[in-house]
Design a protein around this motif. Structure first.
Motif, short mmCIF file in Angstrom:
data_model
loop_
_atom_site.label_atom_id
_atom_site.label_comp_id
_atom_site.label_asym_id
_atom_site.label_seq_id
_atom_site.Cartn_x
_atom_site.Cartn_y
_atom_site.Cartn_z
N ARG A 1 3.61 3.17 -16.99
CA ARG A 1 3.37 4.43 -17.70
C ARG A 1 2.42 4.24 -18.88
NH1 ARG A 1 6.59 5.59 -22.26
NH2 ARG A 1 8.18 4.04 -22.76
N GLU A 2 2.30 3.01 -19.39
CA GLU A 2 1.37 2.76 -20.48
C GLU A 2 -0.08 2.88 -20.01
OE1 GLU A 2 3.35 -0.44 -23.45
OE2 GLU A 2 3.08 -1.15 -21.39
N VAL A 3 -0.32 2.53 -18.75
CA VAL A 3 -1.68 2.46 -18.22
C VAL A 3 -1.90 3.41 -17.04
CG1 VAL A 3 -2.22 0.14 -19.03
CG2 VAL A 3 -0.97 0.43 -16.88
N GLY B 1 -1.08 -2.19 -24.27
CA GLY B 1 0.17 -1.44 -24.26
C GLY B 1 0.42 -0.73 -25.57
N PHE B 2 1.69 -0.38 -25.78
CA PHE B 2 2.09 0.36 -26.97
C PHE B 2 2.48 -0.59 -28.10
CE2 PHE B 2 3.82 3.93 -24.04
CZ PHE B 2 2.52 4.35 -23.77
N SER C 1 2.27 4.02 -30.71
CA SER C 1 3.11 5.03 -30.08
C SER C 1 4.22 5.52 -31.01
CB SER C 1 3.74 4.47 -28.80
OG SER C 1 4.55 3.35 -29.08
N SER D 1 4.22 8.72 -26.72
CA SER D 1 3.85 7.75 -25.69
C SER D 1 2.75 8.29 -24.79
CB SER D 1 5.08 7.37 -24.85
OG SER D 1 6.05 6.71 -25.64
N SER D 2 2.83 9.57 -24.47
CA SER D 2 1.79 10.19 -23.65
C SER D 2 0.44 10.17 -24.38
CB SER D 2 2.18 11.63 -23.31
OG SER D 2 1.17 12.26 -22.56
N SER E 1 -0.86 6.56 -24.51
CA SER E 1 -1.34 6.13 -23.20
C SER E 1 -2.74 6.66 -22.93
CB SER E 1 -0.37 6.60 -22.11
OG SER E 1 -0.83 6.23 -20.84
N GLN E 2 -2.97 7.92 -23.24
CA GLN E 2 -4.30 8.51 -23.04
C GLN E 2 -5.34 7.81 -23.90
OE1 GLN E 2 -5.28 10.76 -20.87
NE2 GLN E 2 -3.29 11.31 -20.04
N CYS F 1 -5.95 4.12 -22.57
CA CYS F 1 -6.69 4.06 -21.31
C CYS F 1 -8.11 4.58 -21.46
CB CYS F 1 -5.94 4.83 -20.22
SG CYS F 1 -4.38 4.03 -19.78
#
Length: 246
Positions: A12-14, A77-78, A164, A210-211, A214-215, A218
């Motif tokens: 979910r991180e990537v 990652g976070f 995050s 977190s969303s 992640s954006q 990435c």
């Protein structure tokens, strides 16, 4: 062979990066130390999600180096902010990574600031202690293990972490939901939170953060990996974050 290996804890991180690769991505399974990993391959980059924590990160680093022999390994990652000025979604490329378990420091040679890797999810009070003890900007759980694994095998190391959770955010207790293999028991965690209404607000905020993280993470990775200079060796002192912004 791929030149860059990206190691994250959770898909979910990537996930935005994997989606952006689309049909060009080759997915296969590799085995190492009795564990199976999904390996995402796209041109000169590969990505593996090894699980949460130092041991899972170490195993994943060993596995991907043995499998594809990359020139560079990147821990992504976070991370939690220790510096109050760092907001959710900020992408950090640390110059120094410190293992809080043994004090070992890894000098990356590019980037700025200090990232400290903790053996557990850092709560608000622990963040304050880490910030004071190490002069660190952020805390994660995997970068130091990836760094030490890469160095032990003569592979170049880098890190990109997206904030995050802000420095003043008190996280729910999460360590008990991390399995021995580094996977996260999301159903058990959801049940735990459902029975504790006082955790609902924090959990919802963490999911939203977190969303966003992640954006941001990435987006930086897509830009970096898309550069024409990817095919040449990284020059000493060259910054991943600087590349991603061009």
């Amino acid at each position: 062979m791929p030149r860059i290996a990206i190691i994250a804890a959770m898909e979910r991180e990537v996930a935005p990066l994997i989606r952006s690769w689309k049909v060009r991505t080759k997915v296969r399974t590799m085995e190492h130390g009795g564990r199976r990993y999904r390996l995402f391959e796209n041109g000169e980059a590969v990505l593996v999600c090894g699980g949460i924590g130092a041991e899972a990160a170490r195993r994943a680093t060993e596995a991907v180096i043995q499998e594809v022999n990359p020139a560079r390994v990147i821990s992504v990652g976070f991370a939690g902010a220790l510096d109050g000025s760092l907001q959710v979604g900020h992408v950090l490329e640390p110059r120094t990574v410190i293992n809080a378990a043994d004090g070992v420091r890894t000098e990356v040679g590019s980037g700025e600031g200090v990232l400290v890797s903790s053996a557990t999810v850092a709560g608000k009070e622990q963040k304050i202690r880490f910030g004071k003890a190490y002069g660190a900007s952020a805390v994660d759980m995997e970068a130091a293990a990836v760094a030490q694994g890469a160095q032990a095998r003569g592979v170049e190391f880098g890190a990109l972490k997206a904030i995050s959770d802000a420095a003043d955010l008190s996280l729910p207790e999460m360590d008990r939901f991390v399995a021995n293999d580094g996977s996260f028991h999301s159903v058990r965690f959801a049940c735990h939170v459902a029975l504790r209404p006082w955790l609902w607000g924090t959990t919802i905020a963490l999911a939203r953060n977190s969303s966003e993280a992640s954006q941001a993470l990435c987006g930086a990775l897509v830009s970096y990996l898309g550069r024409e200079t990817l095919s040449r060796p990284t020059l000493p002192g060259e910054s991943l974050v600087a590349e991603s912004k061009q």
